[in-house]
Design an enzyme around this catalytic site. Structure first.
Site, PDB file in Angstrom:
ATOM      1  N   LYS A 202       0.869  -1.190   0.000  1.00 32.41           N
ATOM      2  CA  LYS A 202       0.000   0.000   0.000  1.00 32.41           C
ATOM      3  C   LYS A 202       0.901   1.234   0.000  1.00 32.41           C
ATOM      4  O   LYS A 202       1.401   1.658   1.034  1.00 32.41           O
ATOM      5  CB  LYS A 202      -0.867  -0.023   1.269  1.00 32.41           C
ATOM      6  CG  LYS A 202      -2.224   0.624   1.151  1.00 32.41           C
ATOM      7  CD  LYS A 202      -2.205   2.104   0.816  1.00 32.41           C
ATOM      8  CE  LYS A 202      -1.785   3.001   1.939  1.00 32.41           C
ATOM      9  NZ  LYS A 202      -1.650   4.431   1.544  1.00 32.41           N
ATOM     10  N   GLU A 278       9.548   1.731  10.740  1.00 33.86           N
ATOM     11  CA  GLU A 278      10.541   2.748  10.361  1.00 33.86           C
ATOM     12  C   GLU A 278       9.837   4.090  10.468  1.00 33.86           C
ATOM     13  O   GLU A 278       9.083   4.478   9.570  1.00 33.86           O
ATOM     14  CB  GLU A 278      11.022   2.511   8.922  1.00 33.86           C
ATOM     15  CG  GLU A 278      11.724   1.181   8.698  1.00 33.86           C
ATOM     16  CD  GLU A 278      13.128   1.141   9.274  1.00 33.86           C
ATOM     17  OE1 GLU A 278      13.651   2.200   9.678  1.00 33.86           O
ATOM     18  OE2 GLU A 278      13.704   0.043   9.340  1.00 33.86           O
ATOM     19  N   CYS A 312      13.394  11.285   6.653  1.00 32.51           N
ATOM     20  CA  CYS A 312      13.419  10.926   8.079  1.00 32.51           C
ATOM     21  C   CYS A 312      14.831  11.104   8.624  1.00 32.51           C
ATOM     22  O   CYS A 312      15.024  11.314   9.809  1.00 32.51           O
ATOM     23  CB  CYS A 312      12.959   9.494   8.268  1.00 32.51           C
ATOM     24  SG  CYS A 312      13.839   8.351   7.195  1.00 32.51           S
ATOM     25  N   GLU A 409       9.864  17.050  14.040  1.00 29.00           N
ATOM     26  CA  GLU A 409      10.452  16.818  12.726  1.00 29.00           C
ATOM     27  C   GLU A 409       9.989  17.954  11.791  1.00 29.00           C
ATOM     28  O   GLU A 409       8.779  18.135  11.597  1.00 29.00           O
ATOM     29  CB  GLU A 409       9.920  15.459  12.244  1.00 29.00           C
ATOM     30  CG  GLU A 409      10.664  14.871  11.104  1.00 29.00           C
ATOM     31  CD  GLU A 409      10.142  13.455  10.793  1.00 29.00           C
ATOM     32  OE1 GLU A 409       8.971  13.155  11.045  1.00 29.00           O
ATOM     33  OE2 GLU A 409      10.941  12.663  10.264  1.00 29.00           O
TER      34      GLU A 409
HETATM   35  P1  NAP Z   1       2.225   8.878   7.267  1.00 24.01           P
HETATM   36  O1  NAP Z   1       1.202   9.930   7.230  1.00 24.01           O
HETATM   37  O2  NAP Z   1       2.444   8.148   8.528  1.00 24.01           O
HETATM   38  O3  NAP Z   1       1.862   7.867   6.066  1.00 24.01           O
HETATM   39  C1  NAP Z   1       2.683   6.791   5.729  1.00 24.01           C
HETATM   40  C2  NAP Z   1       1.839   5.716   5.068  1.00 24.01           C
HETATM   41  O4  NAP Z   1       0.856   5.261   5.997  1.00 24.01           O
HETATM   42  C3  NAP Z   1       1.069   6.181   3.840  1.00 24.01           C
HETATM   43  O5  NAP Z   1       0.980   5.120   2.919  1.00 24.01           O
HETATM   44  C4  NAP Z   1      -0.294   6.507   4.423  1.00 24.01           C
HETATM   45  O6  NAP Z   1      -1.348   6.422   3.488  1.00 24.01           O
HETATM   46  C5  NAP Z   1      -0.433   5.413   5.455  1.00 24.01           C
HETATM   47  N1  NAP Z   1      -1.357   5.748   6.534  1.00 24.01           N
HETATM   48  C6  NAP Z   1      -1.651   6.964   7.042  1.00 24.01           C
HETATM   49  N2  NAP Z   1      -2.564   6.845   8.033  1.00 24.01           N
HETATM   50  C7  NAP Z   1      -2.850   5.519   8.136  1.00 24.01           C
HETATM   51  C8  NAP Z   1      -3.720   4.752   8.970  1.00 24.01           C
HETATM   52  N3  NAP Z   1      -4.492   5.326   9.903  1.00 24.01           N
HETATM   53  N4  NAP Z   1      -3.755   3.418   8.796  1.00 24.01           N
HETATM   54  C9  NAP Z   1      -3.000   2.813   7.867  1.00 24.01           C
HETATM   55  N5  NAP Z   1      -2.150   3.483   7.047  1.00 24.01           N
HETATM   56  C10 NAP Z   1      -2.076   4.816   7.193  1.00 24.01           C
HETATM   57  O7  NAP Z   1       3.666   9.433   6.881  1.00 24.01           O
HETATM   58  P2  NAP Z   1       4.072  10.307   5.620  1.00 24.01           P
HETATM   59  O8  NAP Z   1       3.649  11.695   5.884  1.00 24.01           O
HETATM   60  O9  NAP Z   1       3.641   9.643   4.365  1.00 24.01           O
HETATM   61  O10 NAP Z   1       5.647  10.163   5.663  1.00 24.01           O
HETATM   62  C11 NAP Z   1       6.443  10.978   6.409  1.00 24.01           C
HETATM   63  C12 NAP Z   1       6.889  10.304   7.684  1.00 24.01           C
HETATM   64  O11 NAP Z   1       7.557   9.085   7.354  1.00 24.01           O
HETATM   65  C13 NAP Z   1       7.890  11.117   8.449  1.00 24.01           C
HETATM   66  O12 NAP Z   1       7.590  11.104   9.821  1.00 24.01           O
HETATM   67  C14 NAP Z   1       9.211  10.412   8.182  1.00 24.01           C
HETATM   68  O13 NAP Z   1      10.170  10.620   9.174  1.00 24.01           O
HETATM   69  C15 NAP Z   1       8.763   9.010   8.091  1.00 24.01           C
HETATM   70  N6  NAP Z   1       9.760   8.206   7.352  1.00 24.01           N
HETATM   71  C16 NAP Z   1      10.511   7.324   8.056  1.00 24.01           C
HETATM   72  C17 NAP Z   1      11.484   6.589   7.420  1.00 24.01           C
HETATM   73  C18 NAP Z   1      12.341   5.608   8.185  1.00 24.01           C
HETATM   74  O14 NAP Z   1      12.939   4.745   7.548  1.00 24.01           O
HETATM   75  N7  NAP Z   1      12.439   5.688   9.493  1.00 24.01           N
HETATM   76  C19 NAP Z   1      11.691   6.736   6.050  1.00 24.01           C
HETATM   77  C20 NAP Z   1      10.893   7.650   5.360  1.00 24.01           C
HETATM   78  C21 NAP Z   1       9.922   8.378   6.030  1.00 24.01           C
HETATM   79  P3  NAP Z   1      -1.959   7.756   2.813  1.00 24.01           P
HETATM   80  O15 NAP Z   1      -0.940   8.235   1.881  1.00 24.01           O
HETATM   81  O16 NAP Z   1      -3.186   7.285   2.160  1.00 24.01           O
HETATM   82  O17 NAP Z   1      -2.222   8.718   3.947  1.00 24.01           O
END
Ligand code: NAP
Length: 506
Positions: A202, A278, A312, A409
């Site tokens: 997904k 992650e 991240c 962040e």
């Molecule tokens: P996000 O809002 O948490 O979304 C990540 C993924 O989860 C997307 O596919 C999103 O789908 C899905 N999602 C959101 N809410 C959900 C729920 N209630 N149930 C199931 N899935 C859900 O994060 P983002 O804004 O895309 O990404 C940025 C974050 O990722 C930052 O905090 C960054 O630090 C972190 N990140 C971490 C790493 C690592 O390796 N540690 C690497 C890259 C990024 P939708 O798109 O449909 O909302």
């Protein structure tokens, strides 16, 4: 189930001046599948379609399938059905499929880079770097597929033997974020395929196109139907909730925010799923007064500005020894102030737009908060007027301890600089966060370097370098940055279970 043949595209307007023509963009978009990939077939979503936007213009690029709960369940059905035969497929063959996909991605790097820039906004050169990085996970895990092994040992009392074997975890749900549209997928998909797992993927709804192309490339590379199923949706929780509570699912691997990660862990506790998390970061970048300041500034540019600060691993706070803090901040401001901001497809652009209006407002309010508490903007400090979600590269000096951006962040091109008095203060400040993904340290003193590295509460450290990502290394965090590792020897372990057999030889 509805099926459509060729995807439709809306005509796109031409932007000027551009290095990439509107017809090149259109031709790239025409190659992308827009449907769900379930059981080896491309099918429409039962909830209709959803738009994918270009963050540099705010205009819709394409419409893609919007999956229903039923679609998601069919994707899991397909993964479950394909599971046993995939687990029994010779590891060499699993590896060769990954290897072919790696080669196809490399051969199509230009097309894939343009596609990534269109959906995510980063400059083409950075997209190309991610294509290379993302493809490398497939090559690395194609090599690891044939290195899954176990142990055979004599029991300590000499009676009986201990046999330990590794087996695939089973059907996995892989959820990825928008900031690295390909690499966040390949570092899950690669080890899952190598280990013999099947999966439902997904991707983020803002950047699903790179992953749709990955599914197509894996299909062309000979991945059997049902091994990888890809669903896109306008509501992530709508389709992932029922999968997470389905007892046939065995593992959830998530990359995204800590907030969503927490919710998913809660849901996953019902079935006690294997988890890899992650999550978010708040990376400190520490510069000691014995460091090569010019090298530290170059490293800071990479750690801060790679991916427009939307990583991240992005340096979120610069802790600099007091005697060199002003010099460092001024040099960084000069370099960041001269970076060209614009649409990622334009020649020479180094800083693209942020992903959306919400993200840009968050960055702006963090900067406003710091300035209202006494920070000085040496450069930038403003959103750009006009179309797209641009924010100027910003360096803030004299950032007070209570500024919110030291705790949260930022996910944007903003570098807050704070001075420290000594080594203990630097390490204490670096660790003063609930996150623990990565830290960067610049010093020429080897003893200090090792002392500080040992004292940092993070899963990774960049020592005299501004980037840690490497497919051959274990990527991951501690504290509220999550757990589990992607890449390296550890990456495939996330997709393997250990079975122990007590052997009676008497
Ligand atoms: P996000 O809002 O948490 O979304 C990540 C993924 O989860 C997307 O596919 C999103 O789908 C899905 N999602 C959101 N809410 C959900 C729920 N209630 N149930 C199931 N899935 C859900 O994060 P983002 O804004 O895309 O990404 C940025 C974050 O990722 C930052 O905090 C960054 O630090 C972190 N990140 C971490 C790493 C690592 O390796 N540690 C690497 C890259 C990024 P939708 O798109 O449909 O909302």
């Amino acid at each position: 189930m509805r099926r459509s043949s060729r995807p439709r595209c809306a005509p796109r307007r031409s932007l000027s001046p551009v290095s990439v023509t509107a017809s090149q963009e259109q031709s790239v978009l025409d190659q992308v599948p827009r449907q769900l990939y379930i059981g080896g077939e491309w099918v429409d979503g039962r909830e209709g379609t959803l738009a994918v936007e270009d963050p540099a213009t705010g205009e819709a690029l394409v419409q893609i399938a919007d999956a229903s709960v039923e679609d998601a369940k069919r994707a899991l059905d397909a993964a479950v059905e394909a599971g046993p035969s995939w687990a029994n497929r010779p590891p060499r063959e699993r590896g060769e499929i990954l290897r072919r996909a790696f080669e196809t991605i490399v051969a199509r790097a230009d097309m894939l880079a343009l596609l990534m820039t269109l959906e995510m906004g980063k400059p083409i050169a950075e997209s190309k770097a991610e294509i290379t990085y993302g493809a490398e996970f497939l090559r690395w895990f194609s090599e690891q597929a044939v290195r899954i092994d176990g142990r055979y040992s004599v029991a300590p009392n000499g009676q009986g033997r201990l046999l330990t074997m590794k087996q695939p975890v089973g059907p996995c749900l892989l959820i990825t974020p928008w900031n690295f549209p390909l690499a966040m997928g390949t570092r899950k998909v690669g080890p899952a395929i190598a280990a013999g797992c099947t999966m439902v993927v997904k991707p983020a709804q803002q950047t699903p196109l790179s992953m749709l192309m990955l599914a197509r490339i894996l299909e062309e590379s000979g991945l059997p139907p049902g091994v990888l199923n890809l669903i896109t949706a306008s509501s992530a929780s709508r389709i992932t909730g029922p999968l997470i509570s389905d007892p046939r699912l065995r593992k959830l691997s998530f990359t995204g925010s800590t907030e969503v990660g927490r919710k998913l862990m809660e849901q996953a506790s019902e079935q006690l799923l294997r988890l890899s998390m992650e999550l978010g970061g708040n990376a400190p970048f520490i510069v000691f007064d014995d460091a090569d300041i010019d090298a530290a500034v170059e490293g800071a540019l990479i750690a801060k500005m790679r991916n427009i600060g939307e990583a991240c691993t992005a340096a979120n706070r610069f802790h600099v020894a007091a005697p060199v803090a002003q010099q460092f901040a001024e040099k960084l401001a000069e370099r960041m102030g001269s970076m060209k901001v614009g649409r990622g497809t334009e020649d020479g652009v180094e800083v693209g737009p942020l992903i959306d209006a919400t993200q840009r407002s968050k960055v702006a309010s963090l900067v406003d908060d710091a300035v209202s508490k006494g920070a000085r903007a040496l450069v930038g400090g403003h959103a750009r007027d006009g179309a797209g979600y641009f924010y100027d590269p910003t360096v803030l000096a004299d950032v007070p301890e209570d500024a919110t951006l030291l705790k949260e962040e930022i996910f944007g091109p903003v570098a807050p600089v704070r001075a420290f008095a000594d080594e203990d203060e630097a390490v204490a400040a670096a660790n003063d966060t609930e996150f623990g993904l990565v830290a960067y340290v610049y010093t020429r003193d080897i003893q200090r370097a090792l002392r500080v590295v040992e004292g940092l509460e993070t899963g990774m450290v960049g020592l005299n370098q501004g980037m840690v990502s490497n497919p051959a290394a274990p990527f991951g965090g501690i504290k509220q940055s999550g757990f589990g590792r992607e890449g390296g020897y550890e990456g495939i372990e996330e997709y393997l279970e250990t079975k122990y057999v007590a052997v009676n030889l008497s």
